[in-house]
Design an enzyme around this catalytic site. Structure first.
Site, mmCIF file in Angstrom:
data_model
loop_
_atom_site.group_PDB
_atom_site.id
_atom_site.type_symbol
_atom_site.label_atom_id
_atom_site.label_comp_id
_atom_site.label_asym_id
_atom_site.label_seq_id
_atom_site.Cartn_x
_atom_site.Cartn_y
_atom_site.Cartn_z
ATOM 1 N N SER A 74 50.080 44.860 81.669
ATOM 2 C CA SER A 74 49.178 45.344 80.626
ATOM 3 C C SER A 74 49.595 44.878 79.226
ATOM 4 O O SER A 74 49.794 43.690 79.027
ATOM 5 C CB SER A 74 49.096 46.860 80.723
ATOM 6 O OG SER A 74 47.883 47.277 80.208
ATOM 7 N N LYS B 297 50.766 41.069 77.995
ATOM 8 C CA LYS B 297 50.386 40.261 76.830
ATOM 9 C C LYS B 297 51.669 39.725 76.196
ATOM 10 O O LYS B 297 51.782 38.547 75.836
ATOM 11 C CB LYS B 297 49.612 41.113 75.803
ATOM 12 C CG LYS B 297 48.374 41.865 76.341
ATOM 13 C CD LYS B 297 47.646 42.621 75.212
ATOM 14 C CE LYS B 297 46.953 43.920 75.594
ATOM 15 N NZ LYS B 297 45.782 43.903 76.417
ATOM 16 N N TRP C 96 38.209 47.367 82.571
ATOM 17 C CA TRP C 96 38.582 47.305 81.147
ATOM 18 C C TRP C 96 39.329 46.001 80.835
ATOM 19 O O TRP C 96 39.178 45.421 79.771
ATOM 20 C CB TRP C 96 39.463 48.528 80.838
ATOM 21 C CG TRP C 96 39.865 48.741 79.423
ATOM 22 C CD1 TRP C 96 41.139 48.767 78.935
ATOM 23 C CD2 TRP C 96 39.012 48.999 78.301
ATOM 24 N NE1 TRP C 96 41.135 49.019 77.586
ATOM 25 C CE2 TRP C 96 39.845 49.159 77.175
ATOM 26 C CE3 TRP C 96 37.632 49.088 78.126
ATOM 27 C CZ2 TRP C 96 39.345 49.424 75.895
ATOM 28 C CZ3 TRP C 96 37.130 49.351 76.848
ATOM 29 C CH2 TRP C 96 37.979 49.511 75.763
ATOM 30 N N HIS D 55 44.365 50.080 87.402
ATOM 31 C CA HIS D 55 45.256 49.444 86.437
ATOM 32 C C HIS D 55 46.692 49.952 86.667
ATOM 33 O O HIS D 55 46.996 51.091 86.354
ATOM 34 C CB HIS D 55 44.759 49.859 85.053
ATOM 35 C CG HIS D 55 45.479 49.227 83.908
ATOM 36 N ND1 HIS D 55 45.363 47.894 83.611
ATOM 37 C CD2 HIS D 55 46.305 49.756 82.965
ATOM 38 C CE1 HIS D 55 46.089 47.635 82.532
ATOM 39 N NE2 HIS D 55 46.675 48.739 82.130
HETATM 40 C C1 GCU Z 1 44.925 50.104 76.773
HETATM 41 C C2 GCU Z 1 44.534 48.866 76.016
HETATM 42 C C3 GCU Z 1 44.838 47.601 76.806
HETATM 43 C C4 GCU Z 1 46.255 47.614 77.298
HETATM 44 C C5 GCU Z 1 46.514 48.894 78.053
HETATM 45 C C6 GCU Z 1 47.929 49.090 78.562
HETATM 46 O O1 GCU Z 1 44.071 50.255 77.861
HETATM 47 O O2 GCU Z 1 43.192 48.962 75.669
HETATM 48 O O3 GCU Z 1 44.617 46.458 76.002
HETATM 49 O O4 GCU Z 1 46.526 46.490 78.077
HETATM 50 O O5 GCU Z 1 46.243 49.993 77.214
HETATM 51 O O6 GCU Z 1 48.882 48.593 77.973
HETATM 52 O O7 GCU Z 1 48.089 49.830 79.552
#
Ligand code: GCU
Length: 408
Positions: A246, A250, A337, A387
């Site tokens: 997540s 990134k 998402w 997720h």
């Molecule tokens: C939120 C956010 C995402 C991110 C995520 C996470 O959902 O919007 O961009 O990747 O958190 O880190 O779990």
């Protein structure tokens, strides 16, 4: 309009494939001025730096050099009935030795140095296992994590994310794994930079805090872990796989993009601002990122809120910038998402650069069914479910590692 993850409906979001408007992606092998990249040399010397600079200017900011001067193994124990060992290491970041990172490292018992998966965790090393010998993290931690209140962890937060870190499974396959709490680099809130490396190492790194952002700080921390791995004799640091889930996915991508010492990268459900295309209007958007997490990216990224089409780059180029090093991107079927299809398409596009190196891209045009990994050095799978990062994902990562390192 749809509501995700408790976010307000103020910012429109789409999860209907039929509603995705057409979008245009820049070709990874064409310069900004439209000229074609002719060969590997041109890619490495000109186009890749051009791409990295665009990501620095418009999205993530600068990636400073090292500041590490020392390391210390604070505690070393035998684990898993003698099958492995565990080190708790401090990485000192500045001259004063007051600022350090706490790294947790699990290793199989092995005569030869082993490759390591390096990745950040969300709530402290103590959350990654129930083992009570892991130091309890005393940094700022978000209250929505189990066992955390007033931004302080308690013993009841131990093991709260243990399912994401199957240490025994990993070492039984001959790999090590290193992790570090991301909040030690920068607490994850808009004011966090004041207590993180962007502010505390401003002088040492000679960079103003607004010239980079939280994702950059987290990614930079992964490079510091690699600094340590390079001096640990139990580790084969030429074979580090940087990985993350997540927002930490990134960060892992940005780390791999800048730091070529990482032999390969795994992006797990990294979504918008990670592996997913921004110009494809599906799931999270740049506007969501900038509104809810203004500290993750540089100021300039705000110019593209609601105007993704104006960005001179898209995330397929971030993936491409990692070529020719192996890359694994995952999605989860219910994680709309993060735009699973956008993640798949970005990886497919990145394949154009790998092709220059005669490395096969994803062999299929359409996104594969759930739990059908595709590709070899460029690999993709979509796990069934939410997720998260689960044992299924790790088993694939281990197979991937076996594959990419098999000749060596
Ligand atoms: C939120 C956010 C995402 C991110 C995520 C996470 O959902 O919007 O961009 O990747 O958190 O880190 O779990």
């Amino acid at each position: 309009l749809v509501q995700f993850n408790g976010f307000s409906q103020r910012i429109p979001s789409n999860i209907d494939e039929d509603q995705v408007p057409p979008f245009v992606l820049t070709h990874p092998l064409k310069y900004a001025d439209g000229k074609k990249v002719k060969n590997i040399k041109e890619w490495e010397n000109s186009r890749r730096p051009e791409i990295l600079n665009l990501f620095k200017d418009h999205i993530y900011g600068e990636y400073p050099g090292a500041s590490v001067i020392d390391f210390k193994v604070v505690k070393e124990d035998e684990v898993f009935a003698g099958k492995g060992k565990r080190k708790q290491v401090q990485i000192y970041l500045g001259k004063s030795k007051e600022l350090f990172l706490n790294v947790l490292l699990y290793l199989p018992i092995s005569k030869a140095p082993v490759p390591v998966f390096a990745g950040l965790n969300f709530c402290g090393n103590h959350c990654t296992t129930f083992d009570s010998l892991i130091f309890l993290n005393d940094n700022w931690i978000a209250d929505n994590h189990k066992g955390v209140s007033n931004n302080t962890a308690s013993d009841s937060s131990r093991g709260s994310q243990a399912h994401r870190w199957p240490y025994e499974e990993i070492i039984s396959r001959g790999y090590g794994v290193a992790t570090l709490y991301y909040g030690e680099l920068e607490p994850d809130h808009p004011e966090g930079w004041k207590n993180g490396v962007r502010s505390l190492l401003k002088e040492e790194l000679r960079i103003e805090p607004d010239k980079w952002a939280a994702i950059g700080a987290w990614a930079w921390g992964l490079s510091r872990v690699q600094d340590y791995l390079e001096i640990d004799k139990d580790v084969d640091a030429k074979r580090t796989i940087v990985q993350g889930h997540s927002r930490l996915g990134k960060a892992a991508l940005w780390a791999a993009s800048n730091d070529t010492r990482f032999a390969a990268v795994i992006s797990n459900n990294s979504g918008e601002g990670g592996a997913a295309l921004s110009k494809r209007w599906f799931g999270e958007t740049i506007e969501h990122l900038n509104s809810y997490f203004p500290h993750w990216f540089v100021q300039k990224y705000n110019d593209y809120s609601g105007k993704a089409e104006e960005l001179p780059i898209d995330q397929h180029l971030l993936l491409a910038s990692i070529a020719p090093r192996p890359i694994y991107v995952t999605s989860a079927s219910e994680d709309l998402w993060a735009d699973p299809k956008g993640e798949f398409l970005a990886l497919r596009e990145a394949g154009k650069v790998y092709k220059l190196y005669k490395i096969a891209g994803l062999a299929i045009k359409e996104q594969p069914q759930v739990e059908m990994p595709v590709g070899k050095k460029i690999r993709y799978h979509m796990r069934k479910g939410k997720h998260d990062i689960q044992l299924y994902d790790w088993i694939q990562f281990l197979d991937f590692a076996d594959y990419i390192f098999k000749e060596k």
